[in-house]
Design a protein around this motif. Structure first.
Motif, PDB file in Angstrom:
ATOM      1  N   LYS A  93     -32.421 -46.995-101.559  1.00 38.88           N
ATOM      2  CA  LYS A  93     -31.085 -47.536-101.277  1.00 38.88           C
ATOM      3  C   LYS A  93     -30.725 -48.652-102.255  1.00 38.88           C
ATOM      4  CE  LYS A  93     -30.535 -46.131 -96.517  1.00 38.88           C
ATOM      5  NZ  LYS A  93     -30.225 -46.529 -95.151  1.00 38.88           N
ATOM      6  N   GLU A  94     -31.710 -49.459-102.676  1.00 38.67           N
ATOM      7  CA  GLU A  94     -31.453 -50.494-103.686  1.00 38.67           C
ATOM      8  C   GLU A  94     -31.048 -49.856-105.008  1.00 38.67           C
ATOM      9  OE1 GLU A  94     -34.276 -54.299-102.889  1.00 38.67           O
ATOM     10  OE2 GLU A  94     -35.347 -52.410-103.252  1.00 38.67           O
ATOM     11  N   VAL A  95     -31.709 -48.767-105.372  1.00 36.14           N
ATOM     12  CA  VAL A  95     -31.369 -48.063-106.610  1.00 36.14           C
ATOM     13  C   VAL A  95     -29.947 -47.516-106.511  1.00 36.14           C
ATOM     14  CG1 VAL A  95     -31.954 -46.118-108.115  1.00 36.14           C
ATOM     15  CG2 VAL A  95     -33.779 -47.504-107.108  1.00 36.14           C
ATOM     16  N   ALA A  96     -29.612 -46.927-105.359  1.00 27.10           N
ATOM     17  CA  ALA A  96     -28.270 -46.361-105.162  1.00 27.10           C
ATOM     18  C   ALA A  96     -27.195 -47.444-105.229  1.00 27.10           C
ATOM     19  CB  ALA A  96     -28.211 -45.630-103.821  1.00 27.10           C
ATOM     20  N   THR A 127     -44.823 -45.312-112.972  1.00 25.36           N
ATOM     21  CA  THR A 127     -45.662 -44.257-113.502  1.00 25.36           C
ATOM     22  C   THR A 127     -44.797 -43.095-113.994  1.00 25.36           C
ATOM     23  OG1 THR A 127     -47.305 -44.861-111.855  1.00 25.36           O
ATOM     24  CG2 THR A 127     -47.595 -42.746-112.941  1.00 25.36           C
ATOM     25  N   PRO A 128     -45.073 -42.577-115.180  1.00 32.44           N
ATOM     26  CA  PRO A 128     -44.319 -41.411-115.669  1.00 32.44           C
ATOM     27  C   PRO A 128     -44.730 -40.136-114.939  1.00 32.44           C
ATOM     28  CG  PRO A 128     -45.996 -42.039-117.251  1.00 32.44           C
ATOM     29  CD  PRO A 128     -46.035 -43.071-116.157  1.00 32.44           C
ATOM     30  N   HIS A 129     -43.831 -39.183-114.935  1.00 31.80           N
ATOM     31  CA  HIS A 129     -44.081 -37.871-114.333  1.00 31.80           C
ATOM     32  C   HIS A 129     -43.712 -36.801-115.364  1.00 31.80           C
ATOM     33  CE1 HIS A 129     -43.521 -40.709-111.025  1.00 31.80           C
ATOM     34  NE2 HIS A 129     -44.408 -39.962-110.405  1.00 31.80           N
ATOM     35  N   PRO A 130     -44.497 -36.683-116.436  1.00 31.29           N
ATOM     36  CA  PRO A 130     -44.139 -35.812-117.564  1.00 31.29           C
ATOM     37  C   PRO A 130     -44.124 -34.325-117.241  1.00 31.29           C
ATOM     38  CG  PRO A 130     -46.362 -36.654-117.840  1.00 31.29           C
ATOM     39  CD  PRO A 130     -45.775 -37.357-116.656  1.00 31.29           C
ATOM     40  N   THR A 131     -44.765 -33.905-116.172  1.00 23.05           N
ATOM     41  CA  THR A 131     -44.777 -32.481-115.835  1.00 23.05           C
ATOM     42  C   THR A 131     -43.554 -32.070-115.015  1.00 23.05           C
ATOM     43  OG1 THR A 131     -46.106 -32.878-113.842  1.00 23.05           O
ATOM     44  CG2 THR A 131     -47.292 -32.376-115.895  1.00 23.05           C
ATOM     45  N   LEU A 132     -42.758 -33.033-114.611  1.00 25.89           N
ATOM     46  CA  LEU A 132     -41.558 -32.757-113.820  1.00 25.89           C
ATOM     47  C   LEU A 132     -40.448 -32.254-114.743  1.00 25.89           C
ATOM     48  CD1 LEU A 132     -40.686 -33.141-110.840  1.00 25.89           C
ATOM     49  CD2 LEU A 132     -39.816 -35.368-111.492  1.00 25.89           C
ATOM     50  N   SER A 133     -39.761 -31.212-114.344  1.00 23.63           N
ATOM     51  CA  SER A 133     -38.668 -30.694-115.172  1.00 23.63           C
ATOM     52  C   SER A 133     -37.467 -31.632-115.089  1.00 23.63           C
ATOM     53  CB  SER A 133     -38.251 -29.300-114.716  1.00 23.63           C
ATOM     54  OG  SER A 133     -37.521 -29.369-113.498  1.00 23.63           O
ATOM     55  N   GLU A 134     -36.623 -31.588-116.106  1.00 19.64           N
ATOM     56  CA  GLU A 134     -35.423 -32.420-116.111  1.00 19.64           C
ATOM     57  C   GLU A 134     -34.508 -32.066-114.939  1.00 19.64           C
ATOM     58  OE1 GLU A 134     -31.714 -33.733-119.001  1.00 19.64           O
ATOM     59  OE2 GLU A 134     -33.338 -32.521-119.823  1.00 19.64           O
ATOM     60  N   ASP A 135     -34.391 -30.781-114.633  1.00 26.25           N
ATOM     61  CA  ASP A 135     -33.548 -30.347-113.514  1.00 26.25           C
ATOM     62  C   ASP A 135     -34.053 -30.918-112.188  1.00 26.25           C
ATOM     63  OD1 ASP A 135     -31.822 -28.947-115.154  1.00 26.25           O
ATOM     64  OD2 ASP A 135     -32.791 -27.014-114.792  1.00 26.25           O
ATOM     65  N   ASP A 136     -35.371 -30.871-111.971  1.00 30.29           N
ATOM     66  CA  ASP A 136     -35.924 -31.417-110.737  1.00 30.29           C
ATOM     67  C   ASP A 136     -35.736 -32.933-110.678  1.00 30.29           C
ATOM     68  OD1 ASP A 136     -36.637 -28.935-109.800  1.00 30.29           O
ATOM     69  OD2 ASP A 136     -38.786 -29.162-110.202  1.00 30.29           O
ATOM     70  N   ALA A 137     -35.938 -33.612-111.799  1.00 28.78           N
ATOM     71  CA  ALA A 137     -35.738 -35.065-111.828  1.00 28.78           C
ATOM     72  C   ALA A 137     -34.282 -35.403-111.529  1.00 28.78           C
ATOM     73  CB  ALA A 137     -36.156 -35.627-113.182  1.00 28.78           C
ATOM     74  N   LYS A 138     -33.349 -34.594-112.017  1.00 30.36           N
ATOM     75  CA  LYS A 138     -31.927 -34.824-111.715  1.00 30.36           C
ATOM     76  C   LYS A 138     -31.632 -34.579-110.241  1.00 30.36           C
ATOM     77  CE  LYS A 138     -29.875 -34.196-116.249  1.00 30.36           C
ATOM     78  NZ  LYS A 138     -28.918 -33.446-117.082  1.00 30.36           N
ATOM     79  N   GLU A 139     -32.270 -33.590-109.644  1.00 28.74           N
ATOM     80  CA  GLU A 139     -32.109 -33.354-108.201  1.00 28.74           C
ATOM     81  C   GLU A 139     -32.567 -34.588-107.418  1.00 28.74           C
ATOM     82  OE1 GLU A 139     -30.856 -30.829-106.438  1.00 28.74           O
ATOM     83  OE2 GLU A 139     -30.580 -29.352-108.013  1.00 28.74           O
ATOM     84  N   MET A 140     -33.692 -35.152-107.843  1.00 34.62           N
ATOM     85  CA  MET A 140     -34.227 -36.345-107.183  1.00 34.62           C
ATOM     86  C   MET A 140     -33.266 -37.522-107.354  1.00 34.62           C
ATOM     87  SD  MET A 140     -38.103 -35.724-108.491  1.00 34.62           S
ATOM     88  CE  MET A 140     -39.125 -36.774-107.490  1.00 34.62           C
ATOM     89  N   ALA A 141     -32.751 -37.698-108.563  1.00 38.86           N
ATOM     90  CA  ALA A 141     -31.826 -38.796-108.838  1.00 38.86           C
ATOM     91  C   ALA A 141     -30.540 -38.621-108.034  1.00 38.86           C
ATOM     92  CB  ALA A 141     -31.521 -38.873-110.332  1.00 38.86           C
ATOM     93  N   ASN A 142     -30.026 -37.405-107.940  1.00 37.60           N
ATOM     94  CA  ASN A 142     -28.825 -37.156-107.138  1.00 37.60           C
ATOM     95  C   ASN A 142     -29.051 -37.514-105.675  1.00 37.60           C
ATOM     96  OD1 ASN A 142     -26.558 -36.229-108.688  1.00 37.60           O
ATOM     97  ND2 ASN A 142     -27.751 -34.410-109.185  1.00 37.60           N
ATOM     98  N   TYR A 143     -30.205 -37.136-105.149  1.00 38.58           N
ATOM     99  CA  TYR A 143     -30.529 -37.504-103.773  1.00 38.58           C
ATOM    100  C   TYR A 143     -30.558 -39.028-103.597  1.00 38.58           C
ATOM    101  CZ  TYR A 143     -33.285 -38.734 -99.722  1.00 38.58           C
ATOM    102  OH  TYR A 143     -33.724 -39.349 -98.573  1.00 38.58           O
ATOM    103  N   ILE A 144     -31.248 -39.696-104.502  1.00 41.65           N
ATOM    104  CA  ILE A 144     -31.352 -41.168-104.413  1.00 41.65           C
ATOM    105  C   ILE A 144     -29.973 -41.807-104.453  1.00 41.65           C
ATOM    106  CG2 ILE A 144     -32.181 -43.229-105.616  1.00 41.65           C
ATOM    107  CD1 ILE A 144     -34.629 -41.443-106.482  1.00 41.65           C
ATOM    108  N   LEU A 145     -29.111 -41.352-105.373  1.00 36.70           N
ATOM    109  CA  LEU A 145     -27.782 -41.936-105.485  1.00 36.70           C
ATOM    110  C   LEU A 145     -26.885 -41.575-104.310  1.00 36.70           C
ATOM    111  CD1 LEU A 145     -27.158 -41.587-109.326  1.00 36.70           C
ATOM    112  CD2 LEU A 145     -27.852 -43.627-108.026  1.00 36.70           C
ATOM    113  N   SER A 146     -27.247 -40.584-103.531  1.00 37.97           N
ATOM    114  CA  SER A 146     -26.455 -40.221-102.355  1.00 37.97           C
ATOM    115  C   SER A 146     -26.704 -41.161-101.182  1.00 37.97           C
ATOM    116  CB  SER A 146     -26.757 -38.775-101.932  1.00 37.97           C
ATOM    117  OG  SER A 146     -27.988 -38.686-101.253  1.00 37.97           O
TER     118      SER A 146
END
Length: 148
Positions: A93-96, A127-146
């Motif tokens: 929520k702080e990030v959002a 910590t980095p998550h280099p094995t995560l796809s860009e699409d999945d990371a964007k899904e996570m970011a969209n959720y956080i910003l929601s």
């Protein structure tokens, strides 16, 4: 003393990340891993659907951010973050609250999720998550910003 605390926290974060990738053949290891995954899943409210105040015209379908919530719950993210409580890193929520929900910020946060970083929220590195796809990371970011 500060550097020692930062190093200790970084070591804990790294240990949390690598503990999920260790594969043992004992039943205790599997049971503990399954229990940890279940605990992480219960900590993320996947029923939050389109709750963001800046998420477009409301045309997103119900459950539009559920995939991001599920990705977070099945990763190591909850070792350092919670929805509404600061742990090692900021709450979601702080990030959002800090970032407006737009494509530029979704891309920026997805990059931070994949590459890691430090300095934005303090000295403790994410910590980095280099094995995560860009699409999945964007899904996570969209959720956080929601979560505004």
């Amino acid at each position: 003393m500060k550097k020692m605390i930062v190093m200790l926290c970084a070591s804990v974060a790294i240990a949390a990340c690598t503990s999920n990738s260790n594969s043992g053949n004992t039943e205790d290891t599997v049971t503990a891993g399954e229990h940890a995954a279940s605990a992480r899943q219960s900590e993320v409210d996947t029923s939050i659907n389109n709750t963001g105040t800046n998420r477009g015209s409301g045309s997103e379908p119900a459950g539009a951010y559920e995939k991001g919530a599920q990705l977070i719950s099945s990763s190591d993210c909850l070792s350092c973050h919670k929805v509404d409580q600061k742990i090692v890193g900021p709450s979601y929520k702080e990030v959002a609250q800090k970032y407006e929900a737009n494509e530029a910020n979704v891309s920026y946060l997805a990059g931070k999720i994949i590459k890691g970083g430090s300095g934005v929220w303090g000295e403790i590195p994410m910590t980095p998550h280099p094995t995560l796809s860009e699409d999945d990371a964007k899904e996570m970011a969209n959720y956080i910003l929601s979560l505004k």
